[in-house]
Write a protein that holds these residues in place. Structure first.
Motif, PDB file in Angstrom:
ATOM      1  N   LEU A 145     -15.710  76.939  13.096  1.00  0.00           N
ATOM      2  CA  LEU A 145     -15.656  75.846  14.068  1.00  0.00           C
ATOM      3  C   LEU A 145     -16.350  74.625  13.494  1.00  0.00           C
ATOM      4  CD1 LEU A 145     -16.774  77.707  17.354  1.00  0.00           C
ATOM      5  CD2 LEU A 145     -14.427  77.138  16.711  1.00  0.00           C
ATOM      6  N   LEU A 146     -15.831  73.452  13.804  1.00  0.00           N
ATOM      7  CA  LEU A 146     -16.505  72.190  13.512  1.00  0.00           C
ATOM      8  C   LEU A 146     -16.825  71.496  14.834  1.00  0.00           C
ATOM      9  CD1 LEU A 146     -14.583  70.437  10.577  1.00  0.00           C
ATOM     10  CD2 LEU A 146     -16.846  71.504  10.487  1.00  0.00           C
ATOM     11  N   ILE A 147     -18.015  70.927  14.921  1.00  0.00           N
ATOM     12  CA  ILE A 147     -18.371  70.107  16.081  1.00  0.00           C
ATOM     13  C   ILE A 147     -18.351  68.651  15.643  1.00  0.00           C
ATOM     14  CG2 ILE A 147     -20.137  69.556  17.786  1.00  0.00           C
ATOM     15  CD1 ILE A 147     -21.091  72.407  17.658  1.00  0.00           C
ATOM     16  N   ILE A 148     -17.509  67.874  16.295  1.00  0.00           N
ATOM     17  CA  ILE A 148     -17.276  66.488  15.901  1.00  0.00           C
ATOM     18  C   ILE A 148     -17.580  65.575  17.091  1.00  0.00           C
ATOM     19  CG2 ILE A 148     -15.534  64.831  15.109  1.00  0.00           C
ATOM     20  CD1 ILE A 148     -14.065  67.223  13.833  1.00  0.00           C
ATOM     21  N   ASN A 149     -18.312  64.507  16.832  1.00  0.00           N
ATOM     22  CA  ASN A 149     -18.599  63.501  17.851  1.00  0.00           C
ATOM     23  C   ASN A 149     -18.020  62.175  17.371  1.00  0.00           C
ATOM     24  OD1 ASN A 149     -19.560  61.796  19.801  1.00  0.00           O
ATOM     25  ND2 ASN A 149     -21.727  62.204  19.439  1.00  0.00           N
ATOM     26  N   LEU A 176      -4.166  74.603  16.486  1.00  0.00           N
ATOM     27  CA  LEU A 176      -3.681  73.461  15.706  1.00  0.00           C
ATOM     28  C   LEU A 176      -4.357  72.140  16.065  1.00  0.00           C
ATOM     29  CD1 LEU A 176       0.148  74.245  15.548  1.00  0.00           C
ATOM     30  CD2 LEU A 176      -1.636  74.776  13.886  1.00  0.00           C
ATOM     31  N   LEU A 177      -5.441  72.196  16.817  1.00  0.00           N
ATOM     32  CA  LEU A 177      -6.158  70.984  17.198  1.00  0.00           C
ATOM     33  C   LEU A 177      -6.586  70.172  15.979  1.00  0.00           C
ATOM     34  CD1 LEU A 177      -7.515  69.311  19.468  1.00  0.00           C
ATOM     35  CD2 LEU A 177      -9.497  70.819  19.263  1.00  0.00           C
ATOM     36  N   TYR A 178      -6.950  70.862  14.915  1.00  0.00           N
ATOM     37  CA  TYR A 178      -7.443  70.176  13.711  1.00  0.00           C
ATOM     38  C   TYR A 178      -6.412  69.221  13.117  1.00  0.00           C
ATOM     39  CZ  TYR A 178      -4.629  73.498  11.010  1.00  0.00           C
ATOM     40  OH  TYR A 178      -3.578  74.222  10.494  1.00  0.00           O
ATOM     41  N   ASN A 179      -5.125  69.512  13.307  1.00  0.00           N
ATOM     42  CA  ASN A 179      -4.079  68.658  12.737  1.00  0.00           C
ATOM     43  C   ASN A 179      -4.158  67.228  13.244  1.00  0.00           C
ATOM     44  OD1 ASN A 179      -2.692  70.266  10.911  1.00  0.00           O
ATOM     45  ND2 ASN A 179      -1.411  71.190  12.482  1.00  0.00           N
ATOM     46  N   ASN A 180      -4.624  67.065  14.490  1.00  0.00           N
ATOM     47  CA  ASN A 180      -4.701  65.729  15.089  1.00  0.00           C
ATOM     48  C   ASN A 180      -5.840  64.891  14.523  1.00  0.00           C
ATOM     49  OD1 ASN A 180      -2.612  66.025  17.303  1.00  0.00           O
ATOM     50  ND2 ASN A 180      -3.954  67.724  17.818  1.00  0.00           N
ATOM     51  N   LEU A 181      -6.741  65.527  13.775  1.00  0.00           N
ATOM     52  CA  LEU A 181      -7.930  64.824  13.298  1.00  0.00           C
ATOM     53  C   LEU A 181      -7.860  64.487  11.816  1.00  0.00           C
ATOM     54  CD1 LEU A 181     -10.575  67.022  15.147  1.00  0.00           C
ATOM     55  CD2 LEU A 181      -9.693  64.810  15.862  1.00  0.00           C
ATOM     56  N   GLN A 182      -6.774  64.840  11.158  1.00  0.00           N
ATOM     57  CA  GLN A 182      -6.708  64.669   9.702  1.00  0.00           C
ATOM     58  C   GLN A 182      -6.900  63.208   9.295  1.00  0.00           C
ATOM     59  OE1 GLN A 182      -3.958  66.997   7.598  1.00  0.00           O
ATOM     60  NE2 GLN A 182      -3.757  65.605   5.872  1.00  0.00           N
ATOM     61  N   SER A 189     -19.640  61.778  11.731  1.00  0.00           N
ATOM     62  CA  SER A 189     -19.207  62.248  13.052  1.00  0.00           C
ATOM     63  C   SER A 189     -19.069  63.763  13.086  1.00  0.00           C
ATOM     64  CB  SER A 189     -17.864  61.607  13.436  1.00  0.00           C
ATOM     65  OG  SER A 189     -16.797  62.109  12.651  1.00  0.00           O
ATOM     66  N   VAL A 190     -19.035  64.390  11.912  1.00  0.00           N
ATOM     67  CA  VAL A 190     -18.946  65.853  11.839  1.00  0.00           C
ATOM     68  C   VAL A 190     -20.375  66.373  11.850  1.00  0.00           C
ATOM     69  CG1 VAL A 190     -18.078  67.820  10.536  1.00  0.00           C
ATOM     70  CG2 VAL A 190     -16.799  65.656  10.533  1.00  0.00           C
ATOM     71  N   LEU A 191     -20.807  66.860  13.005  1.00  0.00           N
ATOM     72  CA  LEU A 191     -22.219  67.151  13.227  1.00  0.00           C
ATOM     73  C   LEU A 191     -22.629  68.555  12.818  1.00  0.00           C
ATOM     74  CD1 LEU A 191     -22.705  65.541  16.757  1.00  0.00           C
ATOM     75  CD2 LEU A 191     -22.924  64.478  14.500  1.00  0.00           C
ATOM     76  N   ALA A 192     -21.723  69.511  12.934  1.00  0.00           N
ATOM     77  CA  ALA A 192     -22.129  70.898  12.692  1.00  0.00           C
ATOM     78  C   ALA A 192     -20.930  71.768  12.375  1.00  0.00           C
ATOM     79  CB  ALA A 192     -22.868  71.455  13.919  1.00  0.00           C
ATOM     80  N   GLY A 193     -21.218  72.832  11.665  1.00  0.00           N
ATOM     81  CA  GLY A 193     -20.240  73.889  11.430  1.00  0.00           C
ATOM     82  C   GLY A 193     -20.799  75.182  11.990  1.00  0.00           C
ATOM     83  N   ILE A 194     -19.905  76.058  12.431  1.00  0.00           N
ATOM     84  CA  ILE A 194     -20.325  77.353  12.983  1.00  0.00           C
ATOM     85  C   ILE A 194     -19.503  78.453  12.326  1.00  0.00           C
ATOM     86  CG2 ILE A 194     -20.523  78.780  15.064  1.00  0.00           C
ATOM     87  CD1 ILE A 194     -20.721  76.219  16.695  1.00  0.00           C
ATOM     88  N   GLY A 195     -20.181  79.473  11.837  1.00  0.00           N
ATOM     89  CA  GLY A 195     -19.518  80.676  11.348  1.00  0.00           C
ATOM     90  C   GLY A 195     -19.519  81.725  12.446  1.00  0.00           C
ATOM     91  N   LEU A 196     -18.417  82.435  12.592  1.00  0.00           N
ATOM     92  CA  LEU A 196     -18.279  83.469  13.621  1.00  0.00           C
ATOM     93  C   LEU A 196     -18.035  84.815  12.957  1.00  0.00           C
ATOM     94  CD1 LEU A 196     -15.899  81.556  16.080  1.00  0.00           C
ATOM     95  CD2 LEU A 196     -18.382  81.817  16.298  1.00  0.00           C
ATOM     96  N   THR A 197     -18.663  85.855  13.469  1.00  0.00           N
ATOM     97  CA  THR A 197     -18.498  87.170  12.873  1.00  0.00           C
ATOM     98  C   THR A 197     -18.701  88.262  13.919  1.00  0.00           C
ATOM     99  OG1 THR A 197     -19.256  88.656  11.114  1.00  0.00           O
ATOM    100  CG2 THR A 197     -20.931  87.297  12.177  1.00  0.00           C
TER     101      THR A 197
END
Length: 291
Positions: A145-149, A176-182, A189-197
């Motif tokens: 996940l990316l958190i973007i402001n 596909l939400l990420y496609n709109n931000l390319q 503006s990219v504040l954080a990344g999250i790893g999920l497991t």
């Protein structure tokens, strides 16, 4: 939750001379949560999804999928449960300027593609220089996940509505939400990344420490290029199992660049470790990160 409908959650495929059963994770989610979104105990939600698959296999008289297939499916389900909850979190908390974006595998899409072209060129130049000197590179995967402001993010993406089920369409929009931000996000503006497991095995711990280390080294480079030392990129890890003291100690590991430069304050590769046992814990995690 709806687990009584006729199921298309599994299919047969040929592997050499063998016919095997394959799980369709997205279809499974859309069948079980056709009228609702996952809520409550996340482990029980994953168990319900797995049971739905097992019932479908049994009704068809097919061989059950391999245990590794169920492990992979549970990981995919966990990621989508968190991403769907994140979608509604923005609306419930009244923070539409934030987006919590589920990222695909890096072979499909490099997360750095969301940056403005100027930033992408800086990172491409860094990669080229590293390759030219001793053939080294910064190898990593995407954060889950990316958190973007982004102050203009509402005009970039139409997602300011709550989702009430995990239909194929809603899952498609999440995935596909990420496609709109390319090419549209400033680097800061990219504040954080999250790893999920779904597992905190020692080898999995090392993977996330490595990822946090790489992401933060990229931001150390960008802070130098932009002459902006105030930007603080965070990297967090979330699992659906309770972490223990050994996990907490392991994730205190420092980023390499911060301990070899006397001008930097040592920082952790992983800023926070979150146990997501219930869906309410997902809200608590984002409250902690988005302050």
């Amino acid at each position: 939750m709806n687990s009584t409908i006729a199921s298309n959650s599994v299919e047969l495929f040929t592997d050499g001379n063998q016919t095997k059963t394959r799980i369709k994770p997205i279809v499974t989610l859309s069948e079980v949560y056709s009228n609702s979104v996952p809520n409550g105990n996340i482990g029980e939600c994953l168990d319900d999804l797995e049971e739905h698959v097992r019932l479908s296999v049994s009704k068809n008289g097919w061989a059950p999928p391999a245990s590794s297939a169920f492990s992979n499916a549970r990981g995919s389900w966990f990621e989508l449960i968190v991403a769907a909850t994140a979608w509604n979190y923005r609306i419930d908390r009244g923070v539409p300027e934030y987006h919590i974006v589920k990222m695909p595998n890096i072979k499909t899409y490099d997360f750095r593609s969301v940056y403005l072209s100027e930033t992408q060129e800086m990172l491409d130049t860094l990669e080229m220089v590293l390759e030219q000197h001793n053939c080294v590179s910064q190898v990593s995967s995407n954060p889950d996940l990316l958190i973007i402001n982004h102050k203009n993010i509402k005009s970039l993406v139409d997602s300011n509505y709550k989702i009430s089920d995990l239909s194929i369409e809603n899952i498609h929009n999440i995935n596909l939400l990420y496609n709109n931000l390319q090419g549209k996000c400033p680097w800061d503006s990219v504040l954080a990344g999250i790893g999920l497991t779904t597992s905190l095995r020692p080898d999995r711990r090392n993977q996330f420490i490595h990822e946090g280390n790489i992401f933060k080294s990229l931001y150390a480079h960008l802070k130098m290029r932009y002459w902006n030392n105030t930007m603080n990129f965070q990297y967090h890890l979330a699992s659906n199992v309770k972490h223990n003291q050994a996990d907490e100690i392991a994730f205190r590991a420092a980023t390499t660049h911060s301990i070899v430069n006397v001008n930097l304050i040592p920082e952790r590769a992983v800023d926070g470790l979150h146990s997501l046992i219930k869906t309410d814990d997902i809200y608590a995690m984002f409250d902690n990160i988005i302050k």
